[in-house]
Structure formats: C-alpha cells, structure tokens
Design a protein around this motif. Structure first.
Motif, short mmCIF file in Angstrom:
data_model
loop_
_atom_site.label_atom_id
_atom_site.label_comp_id
_atom_site.label_asym_id
_atom_site.label_seq_id
_atom_site.Cartn_x
_atom_site.Cartn_y
_atom_site.Cartn_z
N MET A 91 20.55 15.05 -9.52
CA MET A 91 19.71 14.62 -8.40
C MET A 91 19.40 15.81 -7.50
N PRO A 92 18.13 15.96 -7.06
CA PRO A 92 17.80 17.09 -6.19
C PRO A 92 18.52 16.98 -4.85
N GLN A 93 18.77 18.13 -4.24
CA GLN A 93 19.43 18.14 -2.94
C GLN A 93 18.57 17.42 -1.91
N PRO A 94 19.15 16.52 -1.11
CA PRO A 94 18.37 15.82 -0.09
C PRO A 94 17.75 16.82 0.89
N GLN A 95 16.52 16.58 1.24
CA GLN A 95 15.83 17.40 2.22
C GLN A 95 15.66 16.59 3.50
N LYS A 96 15.12 17.20 4.50
CA LYS A 96 14.90 16.51 5.76
C LYS A 96 13.82 15.45 5.59
N ARG A 97 14.12 14.24 6.09
CA ARG A 97 13.12 13.17 6.04
C ARG A 97 11.93 13.52 6.92
N ILE A 98 10.76 13.14 6.49
CA ILE A 98 9.55 13.39 7.28
C ILE A 98 9.50 12.35 8.39
N PRO A 99 9.41 12.78 9.65
CA PRO A 99 9.46 11.85 10.79
C PRO A 99 8.13 11.16 11.06
N LYS A 100 8.19 10.16 11.89
CA LYS A 100 6.99 9.39 12.23
C LYS A 100 5.91 10.27 12.85
N SER A 101 6.32 11.28 13.61
CA SER A 101 5.34 12.14 14.28
C SER A 101 4.40 12.83 13.29
N PHE A 102 4.85 13.04 12.06
CA PHE A 102 4.01 13.64 11.02
C PHE A 102 2.84 12.72 10.69
N PHE A 103 3.10 11.42 10.67
CA PHE A 103 2.09 10.46 10.23
C PHE A 103 1.21 9.94 11.35
N THR A 104 1.66 10.04 12.59
CA THR A 104 0.88 9.47 13.69
C THR A 104 -0.19 10.41 14.23
N ARG A 105 -0.31 11.58 13.65
CA ARG A 105 -1.38 12.50 14.08
C ARG A 105 -2.76 11.89 13.80
N SER A 106 -3.73 12.23 14.63
CA SER A 106 -5.04 11.57 14.56
C SER A 106 -5.92 12.07 13.42
N ASP A 107 -5.66 13.28 12.90
CA ASP A 107 -6.52 13.86 11.87
C ASP A 107 -6.00 13.47 10.48
N VAL A 108 -6.60 12.44 9.90
CA VAL A 108 -6.15 11.96 8.59
C VAL A 108 -6.36 13.00 7.50
N LEU A 109 -7.33 13.87 7.66
CA LEU A 109 -7.57 14.92 6.67
C LEU A 109 -6.42 15.92 6.68
N GLN A 110 -5.96 16.27 7.86
CA GLN A 110 -4.84 17.20 7.97
C GLN A 110 -3.58 16.59 7.34
N VAL A 111 -3.33 15.34 7.66
CA VAL A 111 -2.15 14.67 7.09
C VAL A 111 -2.26 14.61 5.57
N SER A 112 -3.45 14.31 5.08
CA SER A 112 -3.66 14.20 3.64
C SER A 112 -3.38 15.52 2.94
N ARG A 113 -3.85 16.62 3.52
CA ARG A 113 -3.58 17.95 2.95
C ARG A 113 -2.09 18.26 2.99
N GLU A 114 -1.46 17.97 4.13
CA GLU A 114 -0.07 18.38 4.32
C GLU A 114 0.92 17.48 3.59
N LEU A 115 0.45 16.39 3.02
CA LEU A 115 1.32 15.58 2.17
C LEU A 115 1.51 16.22 0.80
N LEU A 116 0.61 17.11 0.42
CA LEU A 116 0.74 17.78 -0.87
C LEU A 116 2.02 18.61 -0.90
N GLY A 117 2.79 18.42 -1.95
CA GLY A 117 4.05 19.14 -2.09
C GLY A 117 5.25 18.40 -1.54
#
Length: 204
Positions: free
Chosen positions: A1-27
């Motif tokens: 099993m891969p080493q656990p990483q930091k969970r992505i917080p709500k603040s990552f998803f609540t940003r208003s620019d859906v294009l930015q969030v979409s790009r930054e979800l890659l990886g």
C-alpha cells in the motif's frame, strides 16, 4: 500500500475558479475504502463544468433539480449520476454553496488495489480500459450514485482525495474540448478538458 499522503482539504475545492481546480486535480490521488478494501487511482484526466453560460453543465443557468441539487452544495462533495442508465459518473463539486460547478473525473492511473479493480470490472489482466473513462473508473473504484452528496473531506467517509507525489508541470498539462457534449453547441468546443499529456491511461 502506498504511504498515506496529506488529505486534500475543503479549501482546495471551494475555490471559485473551477478551471484551476480541474487542472490542479491532475496527479492527485482518489481513494476509496469499502468493506475494509482500499483502491487508489492517480487522476490523469478531468473536465470542468460551471452553471454560468455553460450549456454542457447540468446546472446551466442555475437550474436546480432533484439530481443537480448536489451541485449547489459547498465544494468538496461528490456528485455521482447515472449516464444512459448504466454508467455511474463521479464528479467533485467546487466553489461556494449555491453556485453550480463541478469537475468530472474522466480517467485514473491505477496505483493500488488493482486485483480488486479487475474483479469489479470483470477483467483478468491490467489494461487501459480498466480505468480509462469516467464510467469504467467509477466501477473499478466501487463508486455508485449512492455516494452522491458525500463529503469527500469527512475523515470517516469511504472516499477521499490525497495529494499525489507526481504532480504534472504546467507544460505537461494539455487542454482540449470536452468529450460527448456536442448537444451544448458552441460550449462543446471550450477547452475545458485537462489531461496529463501522453499518459497511457487517458480515455482517448
């Protein structure tokens, strides 16, 4: 099993620019843990949708229905719906509450739990069709529309996201028209599909 990483917080998803969030979800890593069994996939393809002017968006023009009401929740919730009555499609709601926007996860690169993914998909060997497509990845990860409305940032939940360890550089992110939204007229040509260029697990 891969080493656990930091969970992505709500603040990552609540940003208003859906294009930015979409790009930054890659990886980043999408994780499910159902009946004690974990599967992990690296996000390699996304599509953005927003209510304002986007005829391809289920919430276009602020339209609220029993199905789309989830899109108007605060960012960080799951929006899962059935396509053609067969395929479960997994989306992540973004932005502030009462604004309909979401990111469709279109393809994953399997990271962990491949035997379980294969079993769920009725496959015998690892190949692209395992998770290269929104319906197939949902099946491989055990995601169904029963999860729509789930808070992806709630620790006890069965699905969440963690920061990945292979984030693509800006130069390695490709933009193109979204897939399967020809009904949306000129909006179908908007470059709102984002992929890790050259990744072998892309949907096409």
């Amino acid at each position: 099993m891969p080493q656990p990483q930091k969970r992505i917080p709500k603040s990552f998803f609540t940003r208003s620019d859906v294009l930015q969030v979409s790009r930054e979800l890659l990886g980043q890593h999408l994780i499910t843990e159902i009946d004690g069994e974990r599967t992990v996939g690296r996000i390699v393809e996304t599509e953005a949708y927003h209510q304002d002017g986007d005829k391809a968006c289920h919430a276009y023009g602020g339209r609220r229905t029993k199905r789309t009401e989830v899109m108007f929740m605060e960012g960080g919730h799951a929006y899962v719906y059935l396509c053609y009555g067969i395929h479960h499609l997994f989306n992540i709601v973004t932005g502030k509450a009462d604004v309909g926007s979401a990111v469709l996860i279109r393809a994953l690169e399997p990271v962990y739990g491949q035997p379980l993914m294969l079993e769920r998909r009725g496959m015998e060997r690892l190949e692209k069709r395992l998770t290269a497509g929104p319906g197939t990845l949902a099946q491989a990860m055990g995601i169904t529309k029963a999860w729509t409305g789930t808070d992806l940032t709630d620790p006890p939940g069965p699905i969440w996201l963690e920061y990945g360890d292979q984030i693509p550089s800006t130069e390695n992110i490709a933009e193109s028209a979204r897939i399967g939204v020809s009904y949306a007229g000129e909006c179908a040509q908007w470059p709102w599909r984002f992929t890790i260029a050259g990744n072998p697990w892309l949907s096409r």
